[in-house]
Write a protein that holds these residues in place. Structure first.
Motif, PDB file in Angstrom:
ATOM      1  N   THR A  45      44.971  38.299  39.895  1.00 46.21           N
ATOM      2  CA  THR A  45      43.807  39.020  40.423  1.00 46.21           C
ATOM      3  C   THR A  45      43.609  38.785  41.913  1.00 46.21           C
ATOM      4  O   THR A  45      42.797  39.462  42.540  1.00 46.21           O
ATOM      5  CB  THR A  45      42.513  38.591  39.692  1.00 46.21           C
ATOM      6  OG1 THR A  45      42.269  37.209  39.949  1.00 46.21           O
ATOM      7  CG2 THR A  45      42.608  38.854  38.199  1.00 46.21           C
ATOM      8  N   ARG A 101      42.323  36.041  43.125  1.00 43.00           N
ATOM      9  CA  ARG A 101      41.065  35.307  43.273  1.00 43.00           C
ATOM     10  C   ARG A 101      41.312  33.805  43.329  1.00 43.00           C
ATOM     11  O   ARG A 101      42.080  33.249  42.562  1.00 43.00           O
ATOM     12  CB  ARG A 101      40.134  35.608  42.105  1.00 43.00           C
ATOM     13  CG  ARG A 101      38.857  34.752  42.152  1.00 43.00           C
ATOM     14  CD  ARG A 101      37.820  35.209  41.185  1.00 43.00           C
ATOM     15  NE  ARG A 101      37.087  36.306  41.817  1.00 43.00           N
ATOM     16  CZ  ARG A 101      36.018  36.862  41.280  1.00 43.00           C
ATOM     17  NH1 ARG A 101      35.568  36.464  40.107  1.00 43.00           N
ATOM     18  NH2 ARG A 101      35.400  37.835  41.921  1.00 43.00           N
ATOM     19  N   VAL A 110      38.946  30.279  43.280  1.00 46.30           N
ATOM     20  CA  VAL A 110      37.618  29.746  42.996  1.00 46.30           C
ATOM     21  C   VAL A 110      37.594  28.297  43.468  1.00 46.30           C
ATOM     22  O   VAL A 110      38.439  27.498  43.068  1.00 46.30           O
ATOM     23  CB  VAL A 110      37.285  29.825  41.486  1.00 46.30           C
ATOM     24  CG1 VAL A 110      35.901  29.255  41.214  1.00 46.30           C
ATOM     25  CG2 VAL A 110      37.401  31.261  40.990  1.00 46.30           C
ATOM     26  N   TYR A 161      33.793  32.146  45.185  1.00 50.40           N
ATOM     27  CA  TYR A 161      34.775  33.059  44.605  1.00 50.40           C
ATOM     28  C   TYR A 161      35.331  33.904  45.747  1.00 50.40           C
ATOM     29  O   TYR A 161      34.599  34.688  46.356  1.00 50.40           O
ATOM     30  CB  TYR A 161      34.118  33.956  43.556  1.00 50.40           C
ATOM     31  CG  TYR A 161      33.472  33.173  42.437  1.00 50.40           C
ATOM     32  CD1 TYR A 161      34.174  32.885  41.275  1.00 50.40           C
ATOM     33  CD2 TYR A 161      32.165  32.692  42.562  1.00 50.40           C
ATOM     34  CE1 TYR A 161      33.590  32.144  40.255  1.00 50.40           C
ATOM     35  CE2 TYR A 161      31.578  31.951  41.548  1.00 50.40           C
ATOM     36  CZ  TYR A 161      32.292  31.689  40.402  1.00 50.40           C
ATOM     37  OH  TYR A 161      31.714  30.953  39.396  1.00 50.40           O
ATOM     38  N   ASP A 204      38.160  36.632  46.904  1.00 47.84           N
ATOM     39  CA  ASP A 204      39.160  37.621  46.499  1.00 47.84           C
ATOM     40  C   ASP A 204      39.958  38.041  47.722  1.00 47.84           C
ATOM     41  O   ASP A 204      39.384  38.344  48.779  1.00 47.84           O
ATOM     42  CB  ASP A 204      38.496  38.851  45.876  1.00 47.84           C
ATOM     43  CG  ASP A 204      37.812  38.544  44.558  1.00 47.84           C
ATOM     44  OD1 ASP A 204      38.235  37.588  43.875  1.00 47.84           O
ATOM     45  OD2 ASP A 204      36.853  39.250  44.208  1.00 47.84           O
ATOM     46  N   TYR A 205      41.277  38.062  47.564  1.00 49.24           N
ATOM     47  CA  TYR A 205      42.195  38.412  48.643  1.00 49.24           C
ATOM     48  C   TYR A 205      42.892  39.731  48.358  1.00 49.24           C
ATOM     49  O   TYR A 205      43.128  40.076  47.199  1.00 49.24           O
ATOM     50  CB  TYR A 205      43.262  37.317  48.805  1.00 49.24           C
ATOM     51  CG  TYR A 205      42.730  36.056  49.440  1.00 49.24           C
ATOM     52  CD1 TYR A 205      42.709  35.917  50.820  1.00 49.24           C
ATOM     53  CD2 TYR A 205      42.226  35.021  48.666  1.00 49.24           C
ATOM     54  CE1 TYR A 205      42.211  34.767  51.420  1.00 49.24           C
ATOM     55  CE2 TYR A 205      41.724  33.866  49.251  1.00 49.24           C
ATOM     56  CZ  TYR A 205      41.725  33.749  50.629  1.00 49.24           C
ATOM     57  OH  TYR A 205      41.221  32.615  51.219  1.00 49.24           O
ATOM     58  N   SER A 239      36.380  39.780  49.418  1.00 48.88           N
ATOM     59  CA  SER A 239      35.118  39.398  48.785  1.00 48.88           C
ATOM     60  C   SER A 239      34.970  37.887  48.860  1.00 48.88           C
ATOM     61  O   SER A 239      35.897  37.143  48.524  1.00 48.88           O
ATOM     62  CB  SER A 239      35.094  39.863  47.325  1.00 48.88           C
ATOM     63  OG  SER A 239      33.905  39.460  46.694  1.00 48.88           O
TER      64      SER A 239
END
Length: 161
Positions: A88, A90, A92, A115, A117-118, A126
């Motif tokens: 995904t 992501r 964390v 969190y 997001d790439y 994000s």
């Protein structure tokens, strides 16, 4: 080709290093996507409407980091755990940070989960921060006890009188 877990981990560690070392807003922005509509959110875990603490676009992300550096000092940032999902994109991160009001020198610790997001080019699209310690420790809810009894919030768009 999607980034590997090792690439995602390295990208997240570089971003966290820059944040922990109080890098300039322009340096921090270099980690964020220039081609996607970037989202940044910072709220506490029990927030009824976390979208009200959402910033969209690079200018908003820059403003977020500028406001933080204007009103607070960030120190003792510690990463406690990192989990990567390469399918995904992501990452964390569980971490904590010590915030200090520049005006009064009062300080507190915020524990949080971030969190990240790439995209395929290893740029952040994000960046969601969820405060896991008490609501009052979320920098977005910070009230300076040294403001002479007058509340001072920065991100709720009202300040001291």
């Amino acid at each position: 080709m999607a980034p590997s877990a090792a690439q995602l981990t390295l990208a997240a560690e570089k971003l966290i290093f820059d944040i922990a070392n109080n890098a300039s807003s322009s340096r921090l922005l270099s980690h964020f996507s220039q081609s996607n509509n970037v989202v940044l959110q910072h709220a506490w875990s029990t927030c009824q409407n976390p979208n009200s603490y959402r910033f969209t676009g690079l200018n908003a992300v820059r403003s977020y980091f500028d406001l933080l550096s204007t009103h607070y000092e960030r120190s003792c940032m510690m990463q406690h755990a990192i989990h990567v999902n390469d399918s995904t994109g992501r990452v964390v991160v569980a971490a904590s940070v010590k915030w200090t009001w520049r005006s009064s020198r009062h300080h507190w610790q915020e524990d949080y989960t971030c969190y990240i997001d790439y995209d395929a080019t290893l740029k952040v699209v994000s960046f969601i921060v969820v405060t896991t310690s008490a609501e009052s420790t979320c920098v977005m809810r910070a009230v300076d006890p040294g403001s002479g009894g007058k509340k001072k919030k920065i991100f709720d768009m009202w300040t001291d009188t």
